[in-house]
Scaffold this motif. Structure first.
Motif, PDB file in Angstrom:
ATOM      1  N   VAL A  82       0.850  -1.187   0.000  1.00  0.00           N
ATOM      2  CA  VAL A  82       0.000   0.000   0.000  1.00  0.00           C
ATOM      3  C   VAL A  82       0.886   1.236   0.000  1.00  0.00           C
ATOM      4  O   VAL A  82       1.724   1.413   0.865  1.00  0.00           O
ATOM      5  N   GLY A  83       0.676   2.086  -0.998  1.00  0.00           N
ATOM      6  CA  GLY A  83       1.432   3.320  -1.080  1.00  0.00           C
ATOM      7  C   GLY A  83       0.641   4.506  -0.576  1.00  0.00           C
ATOM      8  O   GLY A  83       1.187   5.511  -0.179  1.00  0.00           O
ATOM      9  N   LEU A 108     -12.721   3.414   1.048  1.00  0.00           N
ATOM     10  CA  LEU A 108     -11.308   3.464   1.404  1.00  0.00           C
ATOM     11  C   LEU A 108     -10.543   3.289   0.113  1.00  0.00           C
ATOM     12  O   LEU A 108     -10.596   2.230  -0.514  1.00  0.00           O
ATOM     13  N   ASP A 109      -9.899   4.334  -0.325  1.00  0.00           N
ATOM     14  CA  ASP A 109      -9.151   4.344  -1.569  1.00  0.00           C
ATOM     15  C   ASP A 109      -7.701   4.020  -1.240  1.00  0.00           C
ATOM     16  O   ASP A 109      -7.076   4.707  -0.432  1.00  0.00           O
ATOM     17  N   MET A 110      -7.191   2.948  -1.847  1.00  0.00           N
ATOM     18  CA  MET A 110      -5.806   2.570  -1.590  1.00  0.00           C
ATOM     19  C   MET A 110      -5.085   2.350  -2.909  1.00  0.00           C
ATOM     20  O   MET A 110      -5.615   1.730  -3.822  1.00  0.00           O
ATOM     21  N   SER A 116      -6.908  -2.483  -5.213  1.00  0.00           N
ATOM     22  CA  SER A 116      -8.179  -2.819  -4.573  1.00  0.00           C
ATOM     23  C   SER A 116      -8.633  -1.689  -3.671  1.00  0.00           C
ATOM     24  O   SER A 116      -7.833  -1.050  -3.010  1.00  0.00           O
ATOM     25  N   ASP A 117      -9.919  -1.480  -3.643  1.00  0.00           N
ATOM     26  CA  ASP A 117     -10.521  -0.499  -2.756  1.00  0.00           C
ATOM     27  C   ASP A 117     -11.524  -1.221  -1.867  1.00  0.00           C
ATOM     28  O   ASP A 117     -11.893  -2.362  -2.134  1.00  0.00           O
ATOM     29  N   PHE A 118     -11.974  -0.531  -0.842  1.00  0.00           N
ATOM     30  CA  PHE A 118     -12.947  -1.093   0.083  1.00  0.00           C
ATOM     31  C   PHE A 118     -14.112  -0.128   0.230  1.00  0.00           C
ATOM     32  O   PHE A 118     -13.942   1.079   0.123  1.00  0.00           O
ATOM     33  N   THR A 119     -15.279  -0.665   0.515  1.00  0.00           N
ATOM     34  CA  THR A 119     -16.345   0.138   1.071  1.00  0.00           C
ATOM     35  C   THR A 119     -16.351  -0.216   2.556  1.00  0.00           C
ATOM     36  O   THR A 119     -15.901  -1.301   2.937  1.00  0.00           O
ATOM     37  N   VAL A 146     -15.384  -4.121   3.192  1.00  0.00           N
ATOM     38  CA  VAL A 146     -15.747  -5.024   2.105  1.00  0.00           C
ATOM     39  C   VAL A 146     -14.881  -4.649   0.909  1.00  0.00           C
ATOM     40  O   VAL A 146     -14.924  -3.503   0.444  1.00  0.00           O
ATOM     41  N   ARG A 147     -14.111  -5.612   0.434  1.00  0.00           N
ATOM     42  CA  ARG A 147     -13.207  -5.355  -0.692  1.00  0.00           C
ATOM     43  C   ARG A 147     -13.992  -5.252  -1.990  1.00  0.00           C
ATOM     44  O   ARG A 147     -14.869  -6.049  -2.268  1.00  0.00           O
ATOM     45  N   VAL A 148     -13.645  -4.240  -2.781  1.00  0.00           N
ATOM     46  CA  VAL A 148     -14.228  -4.050  -4.103  1.00  0.00           C
ATOM     47  C   VAL A 148     -13.112  -4.296  -5.110  1.00  0.00           C
ATOM     48  O   VAL A 148     -12.082  -3.627  -5.069  1.00  0.00           O
ATOM     49  N   ILE A 149     -13.309  -5.274  -5.977  1.00  0.00           N
ATOM     50  CA  ILE A 149     -12.296  -5.581  -6.977  1.00  0.00           C
ATOM     51  C   ILE A 149     -12.756  -5.012  -8.307  1.00  0.00           C
ATOM     52  O   ILE A 149     -13.858  -5.286  -8.767  1.00  0.00           O
TER      53      ILE A 149
END
Length: 156
Positions: A82-83, A108-110, A116-119, A146-149
């Motif tokens: 994660v950067g 959650l923007d990563m 991958s991002d999460f809600t 919750v991971r969003v792919i």
């Protein structure tokens, strides 16, 4: 890098107090700090509890000492590569029947190897003893991730 970034949406509902809005903005901004996530410890009461749920994994941490130890040990291995980590709060819900309870949700923007991002959704319970003294600290914080792919189709 100085920025005017705020994790909160530009408008808020009248039921949200400015104090709650400011607390949530500061709390999630502290979670965004890369490589050093201990600043958010200041938002928890001494005996605060954090529960993190993602998929089938559930982590429960009790007290500042246990939370600090876990964060220091696990931050680098939680999401390899994660950067950047940035919470975006989409809504805050103040509980009208309990002034010490609030909920929020957002994304959650990563920037990471897998893009991958999460809600997420969270529940915050403020320490009522400290609140009566004018101090806002969390007695309990729970977050569900919750991971969003994102699928990328080059030929479509």
């Amino acid at each position: 890098m100085a920025t005017n970034y705020s994790p909160l949406p530009p408008a808020y509902r009248p039921s949200e107090s400015l104090e709650l809005r400011n607390f949530v903005a500061s709390f999630f901004s502290a979670l965004d700090v890369p490589k050093h996530r201990l600043p958010y410890i200041d938002f928890l009461s001494e005996n605060g509890v954090i529960v993190i749920t993602s998929g089938k994994e559930r982590i429960e941490l009790k007290g500042i000492a246990e939370i600090s130890e876990w964060v220091t040990k696990e931050t680098s291995t939680l999401v390899p590569g994660v950067g950047r980590r940035r919470y975006i709060v989409e809504n805050i819900f103040a509980c009208p029947s309990n002034e010490h309870l609030a909920m929020a949700h957002g994304t959650l923007d990563m920037t990471s190897e897998g893009q991958s991002d999460f809600t997420w959704a969270s529940r915050m319970i403020f320490d009522s003893d400290l609140a009566s003294k004018g101090v806002q600290k969390l007695a309990f914080y729970q977050i569900w991730l919750v991971r969003v792919i994102r699928w990328l189709f080059a030929d479509f």
